[in-house]
Every structure is written in C-alpha cells, then in structure tokens.
Write a protein that holds these residues in place. Structure first.
Motif, PDB file in Angstrom:
ATOM      1  N   UNK A  31       1.248  -0.855  -0.453  1.00 60.19           N
ATOM      2  CA  UNK A  31       0.022   0.040   0.067  1.00 60.19           C
ATOM      3  C   UNK A  31       0.937   1.533  -0.102  1.00 60.19           C
ATOM      4  N   UNK A  32       1.877   1.164   0.430  1.00 64.79           N
ATOM      5  CA  UNK A  32       2.777   1.820   0.689  1.00 64.79           C
ATOM      6  C   UNK A  32       3.873   2.189  -0.438  1.00 64.79           C
ATOM      7  N   UNK A  33       3.799   2.006  -0.286  1.00 63.17           N
ATOM      8  CA  UNK A  33       4.829   1.374  -2.314  1.00 63.17           C
ATOM      9  C   UNK A  33       3.780   0.896  -3.479  1.00 63.17           C
ATOM     10  N   UNK A  34       3.090   1.459  -3.959  1.00 63.24           N
ATOM     11  CA  UNK A  34       1.973   1.027  -5.072  1.00 63.24           C
ATOM     12  C   UNK A  34       2.951   0.594  -6.246  1.00 63.24           C
ATOM     13  N   UNK A  35       4.536   1.396  -6.257  1.00 58.50           N
ATOM     14  CA  UNK A  35       5.032   0.744  -7.805  1.00 58.50           C
ATOM     15  C   UNK A  35       6.034  -0.851  -7.667  1.00 58.50           C
ATOM     16  N   UNK A  36       5.415  -1.142  -6.791  1.00 60.63           N
ATOM     17  CA  UNK A  36       5.666  -2.743  -6.070  1.00 60.63           C
ATOM     18  C   UNK A  36       5.056  -3.551  -7.328  1.00 60.63           C
ATOM     19  N   UNK A  37       3.921  -3.104  -7.664  1.00 61.03           N
ATOM     20  CA  UNK A  37       2.658  -3.502  -8.189  1.00 61.03           C
ATOM     21  C   UNK A  37       2.983  -4.211  -9.486  1.00 61.03           C
ATOM     22  N   UNK A  38       3.955  -2.781 -10.621  1.00 59.48           N
ATOM     23  CA  UNK A  38       4.747  -2.979 -11.657  1.00 59.48           C
ATOM     24  C   UNK A  38       4.972  -4.024 -11.803  1.00 59.48           C
ATOM     25  N   UNK A  39       6.810  -4.178 -10.780  1.00 57.00           N
ATOM     26  CA  UNK A  39       6.803  -5.554 -10.899  1.00 57.00           C
ATOM     27  C   UNK A  39       7.037  -6.839 -10.731  1.00 57.00           C
ATOM     28  N   UNK A  40       5.390  -7.312 -10.250  1.00 60.53           N
ATOM     29  CA  UNK A  40       4.131  -8.024 -10.365  1.00 60.53           C
ATOM     30  C   UNK A  40       3.900  -7.888 -11.503  1.00 60.53           C
ATOM     31  N   UNK A  41       2.933  -7.042 -12.052  1.00 59.53           N
ATOM     32  CA  UNK A  41       2.587  -7.094 -13.141  1.00 59.53           C
ATOM     33  C   UNK A  41       3.383  -7.235 -14.524  1.00 59.53           C
ATOM     34  N   UNK A  42       4.394  -6.988 -14.007  1.00 57.91           N
ATOM     35  CA  UNK A  42       4.920  -8.035 -15.555  1.00 57.91           C
ATOM     36  C   UNK A  42       5.513  -9.076 -15.223  1.00 57.91           C
ATOM     37  N   UNK A  43       5.569  -9.788 -14.470  1.00 56.32           N
ATOM     38  CA  UNK A  43       6.115 -10.807 -14.255  1.00 56.32           C
ATOM     39  C   UNK A  43       5.223 -11.697 -14.283  1.00 56.32           C
ATOM     40  N   UNK A  44       3.763 -11.360 -14.122  1.00 51.11           N
ATOM     41  CA  UNK A  44       2.356 -12.294 -15.402  1.00 51.11           C
ATOM     42  C   UNK A  44       2.280 -11.838 -16.600  1.00 51.11           C
ATOM     43  N   UNK A  45       2.936 -10.798 -17.001  1.00 52.10           N
ATOM     44  CA  UNK A  45       3.020 -10.201 -18.407  1.00 52.10           C
ATOM     45  C   UNK A  45       3.216 -10.859 -18.759  1.00 52.10           C
ATOM     46  N   UNK A  46       4.674 -11.637 -18.364  1.00 50.33           N
ATOM     47  CA  UNK A  46       5.720 -12.617 -18.725  1.00 50.33           C
ATOM     48  C   UNK A  46       5.342 -13.972 -18.424  1.00 50.33           C
ATOM     49  N   UNK A  47       4.150 -14.859 -18.159  1.00 47.42           N
ATOM     50  CA  UNK A  47       3.862 -15.216 -18.498  1.00 47.42           C
ATOM     51  C   UNK A  47       2.206 -15.584 -18.889  1.00 47.42           C
ATOM     52  N   UNK A  48       2.209 -15.156 -19.601  1.00 46.76           N
ATOM     53  CA  UNK A  48       0.365 -15.176 -20.701  1.00 46.76           C
ATOM     54  C   UNK A  48      -0.228 -15.391 -19.062  1.00 46.76           C
ATOM     55  N   UNK A  49      -0.182 -13.805 -18.042  1.00 47.94           N
ATOM     56  CA  UNK A  49      -1.166 -13.549 -17.383  1.00 47.94           C
ATOM     57  C   UNK A  49      -1.771 -12.907 -17.155  1.00 47.94           C
ATOM     58  N   UNK A  50      -3.078 -12.023 -17.023  1.00 47.31           N
ATOM     59  CA  UNK A  50      -4.051 -11.012 -17.470  1.00 47.31           C
ATOM     60  C   UNK A  50      -2.687  -9.893 -16.190  1.00 47.31           C
ATOM     61  N   UNK A  51      -2.217  -9.170 -16.286  1.00 45.61           N
ATOM     62  CA  UNK A  51      -1.632  -7.498 -14.999  1.00 45.61           C
ATOM     63  C   UNK A  51      -2.499  -7.602 -14.351  1.00 45.61           C
ATOM     64  N   UNK A  52      -4.507  -7.540 -14.093  1.00 46.76           N
ATOM     65  CA  UNK A  52      -4.786  -6.632 -13.434  1.00 46.76           C
ATOM     66  C   UNK A  52      -5.005  -7.896 -12.134  1.00 46.76           C
ATOM     67  N   UNK A  53      -4.000  -9.477 -12.528  1.00 47.98           N
ATOM     68  CA  UNK A  53      -4.583  -9.652 -11.652  1.00 47.98           C
ATOM     69  C   UNK A  53      -3.206  -9.907 -10.856  1.00 47.98           C
ATOM     70  N   UNK A  54      -2.416  -8.707 -10.601  1.00 48.96           N
ATOM     71  CA  UNK A  54      -1.498  -8.070  -9.861  1.00 48.96           C
ATOM     72  C   UNK A  54      -2.052  -7.111  -8.647  1.00 48.96           C
ATOM     73  N   UNK A  55      -3.205  -7.007  -8.167  1.00 49.50           N
ATOM     74  CA  UNK A  55      -4.289  -6.910  -7.245  1.00 49.50           C
ATOM     75  C   UNK A  55      -4.666  -7.568  -6.205  1.00 49.50           C
TER      76      UNK A  55
END
Length: 134
Positions: A31-55
C-alpha cells in the motif's frame, strides 16, 4: 495434567495472530509502495497472465490477513494467503526452490511459512475467540 492456558482456542488465536499480523506487514508495504505492483504485473505478463491479477496481492496481503486476525471468514482468509503464496513462489521465487541461505536455512523459508500457516488456518478455522467463529 492439564494446564490452565492449554486449549485449542488459544492455539488457533496464536496461529491467526501470527500469520495475520506478519502477512499484513507485507500488505502495508504494498500500500505504501504501490509501484511494487509494476514488478508483479511484469511477471504476470511474462507468464501470459492478465496484469489485473497483480491487484490480487491486496486480497492476499491486506484483506485476508485482516479476515484472519479478526476471525471473520478466517478459513477463506487462510485460503487466500495460501493462493497468494503460490503466486509469489511461481512468479518471483521459483529460482530459490532448491536453495539454502548463507546460514543453512531453506531459501523459501518465509514463503513456505506463509503458505503452510495459511493452509493451517483454512483447515483449523478461527476457533472461538473470533468475531465470527467458524
């Protein structure tokens, strides 16, 4: 011999508070560092999964720990923590699956701790000391 504080109820409360509070620290960091979701989103995309799962990290690291701490649908909260850790291991930590730390501990010690304690809460439920015992 029975001790006055020996009970399943206190054991379940201790488990709930342990896993819930410790996991909530991770959620507060997200919550305090929402940019950390960018890393998670990139990992998901790399596995052909939707970015929205990062939430989903907010479910597994904020909502689920609160459910577990207060004992409101704690079994569901434990399952969410378990699922969150499966994603964390697969997305980020799979290269550490067969490693040891410099101190001889298992490389995924913390992740496996959360995985198994989430599963334990799922199987055991909240106990009587809960807002909504299950």
């Amino acid at each position: 011999m029975s001790l006055p504080f020996q009970s399943d109820t206190l054991g379940k409360l201790t488990l709930r508070l342990g896993v819930g509070v410790l996991m909530l620290f991770h959620g507060a960091n997200k919550i305090l560092n929402p940019a950390s979701l960018d890393f998670i989103s990139k990992q998901l995309v790399g596995m052909n999964l939707p970015q929205a799962l990062a939430y989903g990290v907010y479910l597994g690291e904020v909502i689920a720990p609160l459910m577990i701490i207060f004992g409101i649908y704690s079994r569901l909260g434990g399952l969410l923590v378990f699922g969150n850790m499966i994603f964390a291991i697969v997305l980020v930590h799979r290269s550490h699956l067969f490693t040891l730390t410099d101190h001889g501990g298992y490389g995924l010690e913390l992740q496996i701790f959360f995985l198994l304690t989430g599963l334990a809460v799922f199987f055991l439920g909240s106990g009587r000391m809960a807002v909504k015992p299950d």
